[in-house]
Design a protein around this motif. Structure first.
Motif, PDB file in Angstrom:
ATOM      1  N   ASP A 164      27.618  -3.530  32.491  1.00 46.00           N
ATOM      2  CA  ASP A 164      28.112  -2.147  32.533  1.00 46.00           C
ATOM      3  C   ASP A 164      26.979  -1.142  32.351  1.00 46.00           C
ATOM      4  N   SER A 165      25.941  -1.537  31.634  1.00 51.78           N
ATOM      5  CA  SER A 165      24.843  -0.620  31.328  1.00 51.78           C
ATOM      6  C   SER A 165      23.814  -0.500  32.446  1.00 51.78           C
ATOM      7  N   LEU A 166      23.697  -1.507  33.283  1.00 51.18           N
ATOM      8  CA  LEU A 166      22.652  -1.486  34.309  1.00 51.18           C
ATOM      9  C   LEU A 166      22.662  -0.219  35.162  1.00 51.18           C
ATOM     10  N   PRO A 167      23.806   0.191  35.696  1.00 57.81           N
ATOM     11  CA  PRO A 167      23.781   1.411  36.517  1.00 57.81           C
ATOM     12  C   PRO A 167      23.373   2.661  35.722  1.00 57.81           C
ATOM     13  N   LEU A 168      23.621   2.636  34.420  1.00 53.32           N
ATOM     14  CA  LEU A 168      23.277   3.791  33.587  1.00 53.32           C
ATOM     15  C   LEU A 168      21.785   3.847  33.269  1.00 53.32           C
ATOM     16  N   ILE A 169      21.189   2.684  32.979  1.00 58.10           N
ATOM     17  CA  ILE A 169      19.825   2.703  32.466  1.00 58.10           C
ATOM     18  C   ILE A 169      18.743   2.606  33.538  1.00 58.10           C
ATOM     19  N   LEU A 170      19.068   2.099  34.700  1.00 51.56           N
ATOM     20  CA  LEU A 170      18.024   1.982  35.722  1.00 51.56           C
ATOM     21  C   LEU A 170      17.426   3.337  36.120  1.00 51.56           C
ATOM     22  N   PRO A 171      18.226   4.403  36.205  1.00 50.76           N
ATOM     23  CA  PRO A 171      17.612   5.693  36.545  1.00 50.76           C
ATOM     24  C   PRO A 171      16.903   6.391  35.373  1.00 50.76           C
ATOM     25  N   MET A 172      17.038   5.876  34.172  1.00 47.96           N
ATOM     26  CA  MET A 172      16.456   6.526  32.987  1.00 47.96           C
ATOM     27  C   MET A 172      14.935   6.367  32.963  1.00 47.96           C
ATOM     28  N   THR A 173      14.320   7.213  32.145  1.00 47.40           N
ATOM     29  CA  THR A 173      12.883   7.061  31.896  1.00 47.40           C
ATOM     30  C   THR A 173      12.683   5.850  30.984  1.00 47.40           C
ATOM     31  N   LYS A 174      11.443   5.425  30.845  1.00 49.47           N
ATOM     32  CA  LYS A 174      11.162   4.264  29.991  1.00 49.47           C
ATOM     33  C   LYS A 174      11.571   4.526  28.542  1.00 49.47           C
ATOM     34  N   GLU A 175      11.317   5.725  28.065  1.00 51.73           N
ATOM     35  CA  GLU A 175      11.663   6.056  26.681  1.00 51.73           C
ATOM     36  C   GLU A 175      13.179   6.072  26.487  1.00 51.73           C
ATOM     37  N   GLU A 176      13.889   6.680  27.425  1.00 53.53           N
ATOM     38  CA  GLU A 176      15.355   6.716  27.340  1.00 53.53           C
ATOM     39  C   GLU A 176      15.927   5.299  27.429  1.00 53.53           C
ATOM     40  N   THR A 177      15.354   4.501  28.320  1.00 50.51           N
ATOM     41  CA  THR A 177      15.809   3.120  28.477  1.00 50.51           C
ATOM     42  C   THR A 177      15.599   2.342  27.192  1.00 50.51           C
ATOM     43  N   ALA A 178      14.434   2.476  26.601  1.00 55.18           N
ATOM     44  CA  ALA A 178      14.127   1.752  25.364  1.00 55.18           C
ATOM     45  C   ALA A 178      15.098   2.140  24.257  1.00 55.18           C
ATOM     46  N   LEU A 179      15.372   3.418  24.125  1.00 60.86           N
ATOM     47  CA  LEU A 179      16.305   3.886  23.096  1.00 60.86           C
ATOM     48  C   LEU A 179      17.716   3.360  23.359  1.00 60.86           C
ATOM     49  N   TYR A 180      18.157   3.440  24.610  1.00 61.75           N
ATOM     50  CA  TYR A 180      19.502   2.967  24.968  1.00 61.75           C
ATOM     51  C   TYR A 180      19.634   1.463  24.712  1.00 61.75           C
ATOM     52  N   VAL A 181      18.645   0.707  25.164  1.00 62.92           N
ATOM     53  CA  VAL A 181      18.691  -0.748  24.997  1.00 62.92           C
ATOM     54  C   VAL A 181      18.696  -1.107  23.518  1.00 62.92           C
ATOM     55  N   GLU A 182      17.870  -0.461  22.753  1.00 61.14           N
ATOM     56  CA  GLU A 182      17.797  -0.763  21.326  1.00 61.14           C
ATOM     57  C   GLU A 182      19.108  -0.445  20.605  1.00 61.14           C
ATOM     58  N   GLN A 183      19.756   0.633  20.996  1.00 64.96           N
ATOM     59  CA  GLN A 183      20.986   1.044  20.320  1.00 64.96           C
ATOM     60  C   GLN A 183      22.220   0.302  20.826  1.00 64.96           C
ATOM     61  N   ASN A 184      22.270  -0.031  22.107  1.00 63.39           N
ATOM     62  CA  ASN A 184      23.516  -0.535  22.695  1.00 63.39           C
ATOM     63  C   ASN A 184      23.491  -1.999  23.123  1.00 63.39           C
ATOM     64  N   ILE A 185      22.333  -2.506  23.503  1.00 60.38           N
ATOM     65  CA  ILE A 185      22.296  -3.870  24.036  1.00 60.38           C
ATOM     66  C   ILE A 185      21.720  -4.866  23.032  1.00 60.38           C
ATOM     67  N   TYR A 186      20.654  -4.503  22.350  1.00 59.25           N
ATOM     68  CA  TYR A 186      20.052  -5.429  21.394  1.00 59.25           C
ATOM     69  C   TYR A 186      21.026  -5.901  20.307  1.00 59.25           C
ATOM     70  N   PRO A 187      21.937  -5.051  19.825  1.00 59.44           N
ATOM     71  CA  PRO A 187      22.913  -5.568  18.847  1.00 59.44           C
ATOM     72  C   PRO A 187      23.793  -6.695  19.413  1.00 59.44           C
ATOM     73  N   LYS A 188      24.013  -6.681  20.716  1.00 63.73           N
ATOM     74  CA  LYS A 188      24.801  -7.744  21.352  1.00 63.73           C
ATOM     75  C   LYS A 188      24.003  -9.056  21.344  1.00 63.73           C
ATOM     76  N   TYR A 189      22.697  -8.957  21.568  1.00 60.07           N
ATOM     77  CA  TYR A 189      21.827 -10.126  21.464  1.00 60.07           C
ATOM     78  C   TYR A 189      21.860 -10.671  20.037  1.00 60.07           C
ATOM     79  N   ASP A 190      21.822  -9.755  19.076  1.00 64.06           N
ATOM     80  CA  ASP A 190      21.841 -10.162  17.668  1.00 64.06           C
ATOM     81  C   ASP A 190      23.144 -10.873  17.309  1.00 64.06           C
ATOM     82  N   ALA A 191      24.261 -10.447  17.915  1.00 60.97           N
ATOM     83  CA  ALA A 191      25.551 -11.084  17.645  1.00 60.97           C
ATOM     84  C   ALA A 191      25.569 -12.518  18.193  1.00 60.97           C
TER      85      ALA A 191
END
Length: 170
Positions: A127-154
């Motif tokens: 679901d996140s791929l279409p949202l984050i691909l157009p983002m800048t590297k900084e925005e992508t890093a922040l989004y991934v850290e807040q929304n996707i990395y916790p899923k990896y941790d789970a």
């Protein structure tokens, strides 16, 4: 009947009893050995298979986590290519979950938690791929850290629980 015939008959009866007892003892020994083999195989195969498969899954998970940011932050990657790459990883993870589920001797809730965490990770990333691909590297890093990395941790937490149980069984 003569004494000699009685002795011969008694000898035959005793020999028959000894042979029957030997056959019974041999059959019992073979059956017991087979049961011990089955138990030893179960003890060996289940915990080791689960532990090894869980560790391999964790390794792939960490690999996915580390290269995810590099891929999605790279402007040359298209969504279909990223999705195809992730689908290959998902397939390996789901195959591992199937093996773990079939071999795991612990509570079924543990494998259900692992499957649910993996489904959540997959759905969130897809679901996140279409949202984050157009983002800048900084925005992508922040989004991934807040929304996707916790899923990896789970997923990692579910694997940790399974590995700990399997290692206690060794």
């Amino acid at each position: 009947m003569s004494k000699q015939k009685r002795k011969n008959k008694l000898k035959k009866v005793v020999m028959f009893i000894i042979c029957a007892f030997s056959i019974f003892l041999s059959t019992f020994s073979i059956f017991s050995t087979y049961q011990l083999h089955q138990t030893a195989s179960m003890i060996y195969n289940h915990p080791y298979t689960v532990s090894n498969e869980s560790r391999a899954m964790r390794s792939r998970l960490l690999d996915m986590k580390s290269f995810l940011l590099n891929i999605v932050a790279e402007p040359s990657w298209e969504i279909d290519n990223v999705q195809q790459l992730l689908n290959g990883r998902y397939n390996m993870q789901y195959n591992a979950i199937e093996i773990i589920t079939n071999q795991y001797l612990g509570p079924s809730e543990d494998t259900i938690q692992l499957l649910n965490a993996m489904n959540d990770l997959k759905n969130t990333q897809n679901d996140s791929l279409p949202l984050i691909l157009p983002m800048t590297k900084e925005e992508t890093a922040l989004y991934v850290e807040q929304n996707i990395y916790p899923k990896y941790d789970a997923v990692d937490a579910a694997l940790t629980k399974i590995i700990a149980f399997a290692n206690r069984k060794n």
